[in-house]
Design an enzyme around this catalytic site. Structure first.
Site, PDB file in Angstrom:
ATOM      1  N   ASP A   1       0.793  -1.227   0.000  1.00 29.71           N
ATOM      2  CA  ASP A   1       0.000   0.000   0.000  1.00 29.71           C
ATOM      3  C   ASP A   1       0.826   1.279   0.000  1.00 29.71           C
ATOM      4  O   ASP A   1       0.328   2.344  -0.366  1.00 29.71           O
ATOM      5  CB  ASP A   1      -0.914   0.034   1.231  1.00 29.71           C
ATOM      6  CG  ASP A   1      -2.020  -1.001   1.151  1.00 29.71           C
ATOM      7  OD1 ASP A   1      -2.379  -1.390   0.016  1.00 29.71           O
ATOM      8  OD2 ASP A   1      -2.520  -1.423   2.200  1.00 29.71           O
TER       9      ASP A   1
ATOM     10  N   ASP B   1      -0.358   2.198  10.151  1.00 27.64           N
ATOM     11  CA  ASP B   1      -1.651   1.514  10.084  1.00 27.64           C
ATOM     12  C   ASP B   1      -1.633   0.330  11.036  1.00 27.64           C
ATOM     13  O   ASP B   1      -0.695  -0.486  11.011  1.00 27.64           O
ATOM     14  CB  ASP B   1      -1.929   1.015   8.671  1.00 27.64           C
ATOM     15  CG  ASP B   1      -2.458   2.113   7.750  1.00 27.64           C
ATOM     16  OD1 ASP B   1      -2.349   3.302   8.132  1.00 27.64           O
ATOM     17  OD2 ASP B   1      -2.963   1.779   6.671  1.00 27.64           O
TER      18      ASP B   1
ATOM     19  N   ASP C   1       0.802   6.127   1.457  1.00 25.08           N
ATOM     20  CA  ASP C   1      -0.471   5.828   2.092  1.00 25.08           C
ATOM     21  C   ASP C   1      -0.455   6.348   3.526  1.00 25.08           C
ATOM     22  O   ASP C   1      -0.399   7.543   3.748  1.00 25.08           O
ATOM     23  CB  ASP C   1      -0.752   4.325   2.028  1.00 25.08           C
ATOM     24  CG  ASP C   1      -2.202   3.984   2.344  1.00 25.08           C
ATOM     25  OD1 ASP C   1      -3.026   4.911   2.432  1.00 25.08           O
ATOM     26  OD2 ASP C   1      -2.515   2.796   2.518  1.00 25.08           O
TER      27      ASP C   1
ATOM     28  N   ARG D   1      -6.350  12.304  10.619  1.00 28.14           N
ATOM     29  CA  ARG D   1      -6.135  10.944  11.139  1.00 28.14           C
ATOM     30  C   ARG D   1      -4.953  10.876  12.110  1.00 28.14           C
ATOM     31  O   ARG D   1      -3.943  10.243  11.834  1.00 28.14           O
ATOM     32  CB  ARG D   1      -5.933   9.946  10.000  1.00 28.14           C
ATOM     33  CG  ARG D   1      -7.133   9.809   9.088  1.00 28.14           C
ATOM     34  CD  ARG D   1      -6.945   8.683   8.095  1.00 28.14           C
ATOM     35  NE  ARG D   1      -8.130   8.510   7.263  1.00 28.14           N
ATOM     36  CZ  ARG D   1      -8.289   7.542   6.367  1.00 28.14           C
ATOM     37  NH1 ARG D   1      -7.315   6.663   6.187  1.00 28.14           N
ATOM     38  NH2 ARG D   1      -9.398   7.452   5.661  1.00 28.14           N
TER      39      ARG D   1
END
Length: 442
Positions: free
Chosen positions: A240, A268, A264, A320
């Site tokens: 990703d 994560d 990205d 985020r």
């Protein structure tokens, strides 16, 4: 007022039931073979063992350590030493750093770091007890049979391994680096940059520490046959472009990392990962900073428990920090000096406890809100437990709380209340990769 219910036997049984299935997302796996299925099952068992039915107990323990760190002799000594010239100055101002920093012999006692993690990732010991492996070669040419001396070779060796670096180097990964269980990647004493290639992946593993490196300009790679452990090579699909990816993993500690500008996400954490601490990191120049939980339909992320502490969210960040689904996230004493859209967001009813952070809103009047909720009406999200306690709001920043209070029991004899947001600049002063030099206090 309702108490958070994740600790009940009924809720835990439900979590086990919904999370026991093979993950629906394949995280770059082209062929989910028998080896990976067994690894996924074992990783899930470890995640369930690492899950804390009463997460408030962990948050209270961390609150205690923050208070003590700001009052003990180590910090006072560090502040006194601040009067010396800058080259001799060493300041350890939060409970993780005071455990190991400002000691001249840190390079001869690297394993001490493994005793310093706090929060939900507190059981991570990485390569403690294993041999020290020295990266001498910054190349990354063979994904199946990595060359001895390279980072990729060390990352897939069996058993505990403590990985350090012979010198400063830039490593451009040709494909994502698959890190196996019981590893520490320790960049202290060198300027180690993972730059311009693929990022780091921890998939179906446990007990990993990533410390003291710089990760920037990570891009997606096409995939192929890649070794992910000493005894398995698998076909990977296109990655990703995440700087750090944690997938179905537990007992992970990410500390003193400088992250920026990746294709990205910067970090994560998805697919039933839990027992994670992200601390002392400095993040800049990025859009989607941290994603915790990748799907609103994957209820296996209800076991996700993450501590985000003492980080600096700096220039050029958009949103985020983190963006959460399901699970319990403790956001403690971070410095939010920049965002463009919002700071903390989520969907699917995550529990978010924000304590003692400093939020400095942008000048844009339409971006003053810290919090952002997706895919739910106010009638739905009003029941999500999002709580702000002792945060400092500047330049019009606004946190919208919701849900029943998260019940915290502060024992006065242990002074367990968190420090308020006015202390954040000191607690996060040394966020990011440190410039440690062997033989000098770090």
């Amino acid at each position: 007022m309702g108490r958070i219910m994740v600790g009940s036997k009924v809720a835990f049984t439900l979590l086990v039931t919904v999370a026991i299935t093979i993950p629906c997302l394949k995280a770059g796996i082209a062929e989910f073979d028998d080896f990976l299925k067994a690894q996924a099952d074992e990783a899930h068992k470890l995640a369930l063992e690492s899950y804390v039915p009463q997460p408030e107990e962990v948050t209270e323990e961390l609150n205690l350590h923050v208070h003590l760190a700001l009052n003990n002799g180590t910090v006072r000594r560090a502040l006194r030493e601040g009067k010396r010239k800058a080259s001799e100055k060493c300041e350890a101002t939060n409970p993780i750093d005071t455990c190991w920093r400002c000691k001249e012999d840190w390079a001869n006692d690297r394993f001490r770091l493994a005793k310093c993690v706090k929060g939900f990732g507190r059981r991570a010991t990485g390569g403690l007890g294993g041999p020290i492996y020295v990266v001498t070669d910054n190349s990354d040419e063979d994904m199946v049979e990595p060359k001895p001396g390279t980072l990729r070779y060390g990352a897939v060796q069996p058993g505990p391994l403590w990985i350090i670096f012979e010198r400063s180097m830039i490593i451009t990964l040709k494909q994502e680096l698959m890190i196996s269980s019981n590893k520490t990647i320790d960049g202290r004493g060198a300027n180690v940059q993972i730059k311009g290639g693929a990022g780091l992946t921890m998939q179906f593993v446990s007990n990993v520490i990533i410390h003291g490196i710089r990760i920037k300009k990570i891009v997606s790679k096409e995939g192929g046959m890649i070794r992910d452990s000493h005894n398995h090579v698998g076909q990977r699909t296109r990655s990703d472009g995440d700087a750090i990816s944690v997938f179905g993993a537990s007992n992970i500690w990410i500390d003193h990392i400088s992250l920026s500008d990746s294709e990205d996400g910067l970090i994560d954490v998805i697919q039933g990962s839990t027992a994670i601490t992200i601390s002392n990191c400095h993040m800049t120049k990025h859009n989607d900073v941290m994603l915790f939980g990748a799907s609103d339909t994957y209820t296996g992320d209800k076991i996700m428990q993450i501590t985000v502490a003492f980080n600096h969210f700096g220039q050029g960040l958009i949103q985020r920090m983190p963006r959460c689904r399901w699970g319990f996230v403790h956001v403690l004493n971070n410095d939010y000096t920049h965002w463009i859209m919002y700071a903390i967001g989520g969907s699917s009813s995550p529990t978010i406890l924000s304590q003692g952070n400093r939020f400095i809103a942008p000048d844009n009047n339409s971006a003053k809100l810290i919090t952002h909720r997706d895919y739910a009406t106010p009638e739905v999200w009003k029941n999500w437990q999002w709580q702000s306690e002792m945060d400092l709001f500047m330049n019009g920043a606004k946190f919208i709380p919701s849900g029943a209070p998260i019940q915290m029991t502060y024992k006065k004899s242990l002074i367990m209340k968190p420090r308020d947001g006015s202390h954040v600049s000191r607690l996060t002063r040394n966020a990011g990769a440190l410039n440690c030099k062997v033989g000098k206090p770090c």
